[in-house]
Motif scaffolding. Sequence first.
Motif, PDB file in Angstrom:
ATOM      1  N   ALA A   1      10.715  21.617   7.113  1.00 44.39           N
ATOM      2  CA  ALA A   1      11.092  21.428   5.708  1.00 44.39           C
ATOM      3  C   ALA A   1       9.883  21.446   4.787  1.00 44.39           C
ATOM      4  CB  ALA A   1      11.861  20.117   5.553  1.00 44.39           C
ATOM      5  N   ALA A   2       8.761  20.909   5.269  1.00 45.21           N
ATOM      6  CA  ALA A   2       7.550  20.818   4.449  1.00 45.21           C
ATOM      7  C   ALA A   2       6.578  21.961   4.702  1.00 45.21           C
ATOM      8  CB  ALA A   2       6.853  19.480   4.701  1.00 45.21           C
ATOM      9  N   ASN A   3       7.016  22.944   5.500  1.00 48.55           N
ATOM     10  CA  ASN A   3       6.155  24.096   5.813  1.00 48.55           C
ATOM     11  C   ASN A   3       4.816  23.668   6.409  1.00 48.55           C
ATOM     12  OD1 ASN A   3       7.964  26.147   4.690  1.00 48.55           O
ATOM     13  ND2 ASN A   3       7.426  25.278   2.688  1.00 48.55           N
ATOM     14  N   ARG A   4       4.899  22.755   7.370  1.00 44.12           N
ATOM     15  CA  ARG A   4       3.683  22.268   8.032  1.00 44.12           C
ATOM     16  C   ARG A   4       3.473  23.012   9.345  1.00 44.12           C
ATOM     17  NH1 ARG A   4       0.916  20.143   4.138  1.00 44.12           N
ATOM     18  NH2 ARG A   4       2.445  21.309   2.917  1.00 44.12           N
ATOM     19  N   ASN A   5       2.213  23.264   9.646  1.00 47.63           N
ATOM     20  CA  ASN A   5       1.833  23.851  10.927  1.00 47.63           C
ATOM     21  C   ASN A   5       0.465  23.314  11.322  1.00 47.63           C
ATOM     22  OD1 ASN A   5      -0.229  25.564   9.620  1.00 47.63           O
ATOM     23  ND2 ASN A   5       1.526  26.675   8.793  1.00 47.63           N
ATOM     24  N   GLU A   6      -0.056  23.774  12.442  1.00 43.47           N
ATOM     25  CA  GLU A   6      -1.336  23.232  12.904  1.00 43.47           C
ATOM     26  C   GLU A   6      -2.474  23.579  11.958  1.00 43.47           C
ATOM     27  OE1 GLU A   6      -1.773  24.681  16.911  1.00 43.47           O
ATOM     28  OE2 GLU A   6      -0.867  22.871  17.731  1.00 43.47           O
ATOM     29  N   GLY A   7      -2.304  24.634  11.171  1.00 48.80           N
ATOM     30  CA  GLY A   7      -3.358  25.019  10.247  1.00 48.80           C
ATOM     31  C   GLY A   7      -3.436  24.159   9.003  1.00 48.80           C
ATOM     32  N   ASN A   8      -2.287  23.621   8.532  1.00 54.60           N
ATOM     33  CA  ASN A   8      -2.316  22.833   7.298  1.00 54.60           C
ATOM     34  C   ASN A   8      -1.878  21.377   7.497  1.00 54.60           C
ATOM     35  OD1 ASN A   8       0.506  22.905   7.490  1.00 54.60           O
ATOM     36  ND2 ASN A   8       0.731  24.505   5.938  1.00 54.60           N
TER      37      ASN A   8
ATOM     38  N   ALA B   1       0.824  -1.212   0.000  1.00 56.83           N
ATOM     39  CA  ALA B   1       0.000   0.000   0.000  1.00 56.83           C
ATOM     40  C   ALA B   1       0.856   1.260   0.000  1.00 56.83           C
ATOM     41  CB  ALA B   1      -0.918  -0.002   1.222  1.00 56.83           C
ATOM     42  N   ALA B   2       0.245   2.328  -0.439  1.00 58.72           N
ATOM     43  CA  ALA B   2       0.885   3.643  -0.417  1.00 58.72           C
ATOM     44  C   ALA B   2      -0.161   4.673  -0.025  1.00 58.72           C
ATOM     45  CB  ALA B   2       1.488   3.987  -1.774  1.00 58.72           C
ATOM     46  N   LEU B   3       0.283   5.710   0.656  1.00 57.52           N
ATOM     47  CA  LEU B   3      -0.587   6.818   1.042  1.00 57.52           C
ATOM     48  C   LEU B   3      -0.294   7.994   0.128  1.00 57.52           C
ATOM     49  CD1 LEU B   3      -2.635   8.067   3.082  1.00 57.52           C
ATOM     50  CD2 LEU B   3      -0.644   8.774   4.441  1.00 57.52           C
ATOM     51  N   SER B   4      -1.335   8.587  -0.415  1.00 57.62           N
ATOM     52  CA  SER B   4      -1.199   9.749  -1.296  1.00 57.62           C
ATOM     53  C   SER B   4      -2.054  10.873  -0.724  1.00 57.62           C
ATOM     54  CB  SER B   4      -1.654   9.387  -2.713  1.00 57.62           C
ATOM     55  OG  SER B   4      -1.622  10.504  -3.565  1.00 57.62           O
ATOM     56  N   LEU B   5      -1.483  12.077  -0.662  1.00 60.65           N
ATOM     57  CA  LEU B   5      -2.188  13.179  -0.015  1.00 60.65           C
ATOM     58  C   LEU B   5      -2.255  14.401  -0.924  1.00 60.65           C
ATOM     59  CD1 LEU B   5      -0.593  12.925   3.548  1.00 60.65           C
ATOM     60  CD2 LEU B   5      -2.872  12.154   2.867  1.00 60.65           C
ATOM     61  N   GLU B   6      -3.447  14.951  -1.045  1.00 63.30           N
ATOM     62  CA  GLU B   6      -3.653  16.194  -1.799  1.00 63.30           C
ATOM     63  C   GLU B   6      -2.854  17.343  -1.201  1.00 63.30           C
ATOM     64  OE1 GLU B   6      -7.255  19.419  -2.699  1.00 63.30           O
ATOM     65  OE2 GLU B   6      -7.476  17.928  -1.119  1.00 63.30           O
ATOM     66  N   PHE B   7      -2.623  17.309   0.094  1.00 63.85           N
ATOM     67  CA  PHE B   7      -2.141  18.463   0.844  1.00 63.85           C
ATOM     68  C   PHE B   7      -0.627  18.652   0.757  1.00 63.85           C
ATOM     69  CE2 PHE B   7      -5.337  15.747   2.789  1.00 63.85           C
ATOM     70  CZ  PHE B   7      -6.466  16.475   2.476  1.00 63.85           C
TER      71      PHE B   7
ATOM     72  N   GLU C   1       7.632  18.850  -2.386  1.00 63.57           N
ATOM     73  CA  GLU C   1       7.821  18.529  -0.975  1.00 63.57           C
ATOM     74  C   GLU C   1       8.055  17.028  -0.756  1.00 63.57           C
ATOM     75  OE1 GLU C   1       4.955  22.013   0.959  1.00 63.57           O
ATOM     76  OE2 GLU C   1       4.054  20.146   0.253  1.00 63.57           O
ATOM     77  N   GLN C   2       8.225  16.285  -1.854  1.00 67.02           N
ATOM     78  CA  GLN C   2       8.387  14.832  -1.744  1.00 67.02           C
ATOM     79  C   GLN C   2       9.617  14.449  -0.937  1.00 67.02           C
ATOM     80  OE1 GLN C   2       6.153  12.297  -3.125  1.00 67.02           O
ATOM     81  NE2 GLN C   2       7.350  11.277  -1.527  1.00 67.02           N
ATOM     82  N   ALA C   3      10.705  15.145  -1.131  1.00 67.29           N
ATOM     83  CA  ALA C   3      11.932  14.809  -0.411  1.00 67.29           C
ATOM     84  C   ALA C   3      11.748  14.955   1.105  1.00 67.29           C
ATOM     85  CB  ALA C   3      13.090  15.693  -0.885  1.00 67.29           C
ATOM     86  N   ALA C   4      10.997  15.964   1.515  1.00 67.65           N
ATOM     87  CA  ALA C   4      10.757  16.158   2.942  1.00 67.65           C
ATOM     88  C   ALA C   4       9.981  14.971   3.519  1.00 67.65           C
ATOM     89  CB  ALA C   4      10.003  17.457   3.187  1.00 67.65           C
ATOM     90  N   LEU C   5       8.975  14.483   2.778  1.00 73.10           N
ATOM     91  CA  LEU C   5       8.222  13.307   3.221  1.00 73.10           C
ATOM     92  C   LEU C   5       9.109  12.069   3.260  1.00 73.10           C
ATOM     93  CD1 LEU C   5       4.802  13.742   1.368  1.00 73.10           C
ATOM     94  CD2 LEU C   5       5.095  13.494   3.838  1.00 73.10           C
TER      95      LEU C   5
END
Length: 429
Positions: A161-168, A130-136, A141-145
């Motif tokens: 690195a992926a510019n993630r925060n509680e909002g996104n 299986a693989a997980l794919s995300l719209e978000f 940003e693949q390298a960060a994942l």
Amino acid sequence: MINPFTRGTGAAMVMCSALAITALGLAGCRTWDDKYAAERVKSRPMGELSESAAGAGAAATAAADPRALTIHLAGGGIQGTSIGWSELVERAAGADVVLIGETHGQPLGLAFAAALWEDALKSAGDSSKAALSLEFFERDEQAALDDYGMGITDDAAFRKAANRNEGNYPPGHAAMVDAAKSAKRPVIASNAPRRYVKLARTEGFERLSALSEEQKRLFDQPESLTEGRYRDEFMKMMGDMDGHSAPSTKTPAAKEPAQDKKAGPVKAGTPSKSDGLVRMTNKGAQASVTPETRSAAMPPTEQKEGDSAEADEADRVANEEAERARLEDEQRAKAKAAAAEMKEGFFRAQNVWDATMADSIARALGRGLHPVFHVVGQFHVDYDGGLAQRLRAMKPGAKVLTISVVNERSASLREGDKGRADVVVYVGE
């Protein structure tokens, strides 16, 4: 309400842009809604994921177990039939692709998706492909994942690195990514970078075609736009952007002549020139002069000249009204055309998203990954949405299971939700 056209078409388009962005949020393209901020919980590692997936928010955890939700079959000829959780997991594990159309930011809906992904991984065990794919997540940003999934970076470094925060990056999404990491399964950053989507919206596909091959690797440019119900529903959500009134072109009302304050009070027997006629006052009060008495007092020659002047004034007023109406029609037509082009631009952007995500999923299938769990805003999936159509066109033989997570409450399948997806789950409070 302020008329958006009072300062011209440009100001109106600013308002329309805001309306369009709101509409795109409804179309499945916005970040996590802050109204659920109070229900945030921290994601947990795989060993504790059942608890976190059972509630992607603290309040949702207390209110309901996502595995206990009623699952309605809504597609084909078995609409309205309910199935259990284990049967849903079995169907998902046996599919090539599972498209989960979520309501962004809905805690129980996020928990449902996380729980289904976790249990599908468990059912396959070590043999999972299986693989997980995300719209978000966008392709750049693949390298960060990958770094996070391989343990090269920790959670904090990954978020930076992926510019993630509680909002996104809400807890439900974090739970899914952590489950994939624990199971050593890939997570696909499936979407197009926004800068290229913006180019498609503002400058058209021709601008995308002129980019370098390296740039084109980050998005998929559709050959045509998705038509039918998908377009119609998208345009409805964009709102009545061309329904505003046209700019006001009315000229200010003519002001009455200013009274000569220096002249002082008018004395009896003094000529008055305020209306263009010489009038004599009597006993300190001005005589009343009406158009009739004025006309009667005029010699025939002056009467004719007066009638001509009045006719000229009437013509002038009529011409001004006609010109004002022409300008209003012209401005209204320009505003309508601009609004139509803006809506078309946003629909181009929507199609770039759909095409890029479908291409990302198709590539994963080509590498032997299945099932590919893709989490996306429900509009892309519902009623055979743009993403679903493009994926089937790219991989006509793939077995695709569509799931719509609806933010409503209902014990049975609602009439309007028949055909929405293969499976409908209600998660409303």
